[in-house]
Design an enzyme around this catalytic site. Structure first.
Site, PDB file in Angstrom:
ATOM      1  N   LYS A  76       0.835  -1.196   0.000  1.00  0.00           N
ATOM      2  CA  LYS A  76       0.000   0.000   0.000  1.00  0.00           C
ATOM      3  C   LYS A  76       0.871   1.248   0.000  1.00  0.00           C
ATOM      4  O   LYS A  76       1.847   1.331   0.753  1.00  0.00           O
ATOM      5  CB  LYS A  76      -0.916  -0.020   1.221  1.00  0.00           C
ATOM      6  CG  LYS A  76      -1.921   1.116   1.295  1.00  0.00           C
ATOM      7  CD  LYS A  76      -2.807   0.949   2.527  1.00  0.00           C
ATOM      8  CE  LYS A  76      -3.836   2.069   2.623  1.00  0.00           C
ATOM      9  NZ  LYS A  76      -4.746   1.871   3.786  1.00  0.00           N
ATOM     10  N   SER A 148      -9.453   2.500   2.585  1.00  0.00           N
ATOM     11  CA  SER A 148      -8.452   3.213   1.808  1.00  0.00           C
ATOM     12  C   SER A 148      -7.483   2.280   1.075  1.00  0.00           C
ATOM     13  O   SER A 148      -6.708   2.736   0.227  1.00  0.00           O
ATOM     14  CB  SER A 148      -7.644   4.124   2.741  1.00  0.00           C
ATOM     15  OG  SER A 148      -6.954   3.366   3.721  1.00  0.00           O
ATOM     16  N   SER A 172     -10.590   0.236   6.555  1.00  0.00           N
ATOM     17  CA  SER A 172      -9.826   0.268   5.302  1.00  0.00           C
ATOM     18  C   SER A 172      -9.253  -1.058   4.839  1.00  0.00           C
ATOM     19  O   SER A 172      -8.665  -1.128   3.767  1.00  0.00           O
ATOM     20  CB  SER A 172      -8.689   1.290   5.421  1.00  0.00           C
ATOM     21  OG  SER A 172      -9.211   2.593   5.501  1.00  0.00           O
TER      22      SER A 172
END
Length: 426
Positions: A76, A148, A172
């Site tokens: 990420k 996210s 997320s």
């Protein structure tokens, strides 16, 4: 070569370690899948095929490095990487090159994992979306992959990598996993280190993983955390069905998924009970919002001071709401959370696992928003381990599933229950 990508993570590592296949062959298969699909899905913030091949060839030229030898992963873009840009989903950090890896990235490399690239995150892991589309949606009808950890979930769901790091401060990991129809595992808060990850709310920020299966997720986190997540639960599983205080927000698809999961666990021998959260948990969602906003407004004071023009309106609104929370209100929210944790700990004297909704329903249409984490916030604040297990599809053919929650530091128990549900579904 793409059939390599269907192998379970443990088997993939075994075959590479025993030289039955090469790390280079695996990386080439991932690269082929990424190049074929990412023009539409846009899961990757940074991908350099030559850099991925370089890592693979170095592994193939030496001895077996570690327990993740040759395993391709996505990282990420909230997490620092010394050999790739880390932009945190913001134009303020375009081209930013950290000097060192985030701790979890370095730990993965030490164990032999290959970092394929950086996956798209929403702006600073909040609510302003990136360009990623849900790979489960029709080409002409884009849906959000959630946030996210948008790119990580989409990359795994599209078969581009078997695993990808995610992080969760509200919802997320669990929400993107639910929307993309894959497994999401948020360990007990603090299980994996946050060093080198752009902080949003340290009281809440938790590192986890998006994966194709419960065992893949358990294998990866188990290696990094040195946790025996292969332990299997003994005896009849006691499952508490928890609708949470937000049951009125659950759509028909989410309700049906919860009922299906409960029925399958009961058929496998589980004892079901209806579970109502204790009064000490009243107000947890509002407390999570206050804590997240208060801590975010401190964490992003530098960006607000010198780069406010480069922040989205959505992010500036989050910071403004956090600045409206004073210290006394922040302390009260933390005290509420501490008391609730003790009350929920006591619940696990009567049940082994809690079963709850993951989302309101299927992934919303469009990519202008990432969906509401209303069913995730309280579990993140409590710090309990959570595993999202996909159960099938909803009324429009998009993925749906449920969350299994275990006691704090009861990750092995949570994983075992999630494996059992996964087995029943298959």
């Amino acid at each position: 070569m793409n059939n390599i990508l269907t192998l379970p993570a443990r088997e993939l590592v075994r075959r590479i370690s025993q030289r039955e296949i090469t790390a280079e062959a695996v990386v080439r298969a991932c690269t082929e899948r990424i190049l074929a699909g990412d023009t539409r899905i846009r899961a990757w913030q940074f991908f350099d095929p030559a850099l991925a091949l370089q890592q693979a060839r170095a592994l193939d030229a030496g001895t077996t490095v570690g327990a993740l030898h040759g395993l391709p992963i996505g990282v990420k873009d909230l997490m620092d990487t010394a050999d790739m840009p880390s932009t945190y989903g913001s134009s303020l950090y375009a081209g930013h090159r950290p000097g060192t890896d985030a701790a979890v990235v370095a730990m993965s490399r030490i164990e032999g994992a290959i970092v394929m690239g950086k996956t798209v995150t929403t702006e600073f892991a909040t609510f302003q979306p990136g360009p990623t589309c849900n790979p489960r949606a029709p080409v002409d009808q884009p849906h959000t992959p959630g946030g996210s950890s948008s790119g990580s979930a989409a990359a795994v769901a599209a078969g581009m990598v078997p695993l990808a790091f995610g992080s969760q401060t509200a919802g997320s990991i669990i929400r993107p996993a639910a929307y993309c129809g894959i497994v999401g595992y948020k360990p007990t808060h603090g299980t994996l280190p946050l060093a080198g990850i752009k902080p949003l709310s340290p009281s809440l920020d938790t590192v986890g993983v998006l994966a194709r299966s419960v065992d893949d997720a358990a294998f990866f986190v188990g290696v990094l955390a040195r946790l025996p997540l292969h332990v299997v639960a003994h005896g009849r599983l006691r499952v508490g069905i928890c609708h949470t205080p937000h049951w009125d927000r659950a759509g028909d698809d989410s309700r049906a998924a919860l009922a299906q999961a409960a029925r399958l666990l009961e058929q496998a021998g589980a004892v079901l009970t209806d579970l109502v959260l204790p009064a000490a948990c009243n107000g947890l969602t509002a407390a999570q919002i206050d804590i997240m906003g208060y801590e975010a407004s401190a964490a992003f004071a530098p960006e607000l001071l010198t780069g406010a023009a480069g922040l989205s309106d959505a992010f500036k609104h989050l910071l403004a709401s956090g600045l409206a929370v004073d210290g006394a209100r922040f302390f009260a929210a933390q005290a509420l959370a501490a008391n609730a944790r003790l009350a929920v700990d006591a619940l696990f004297n009567h049940v082994d696992i809690v079963l709850a909704p993951s989302t309101e329903g299927e992934a919303p249409a469009g990519i202008a928003a990432t969906g509401d984490p209303v069913f995730n916030r309280l579990w993140t604040l409590l710090g309990n381990p959570c595993v999202h297990v996909p159960t099938g599809t909803g009324s429009t053919g998009m993925p749906i599933g449920v969350t299994l929650i275990g006691p704090r530091r009861g990750d092995a128990r949570t994983i075992a229950a999630a494996r059992e549900l996964e087995r029943q579904l298959s």
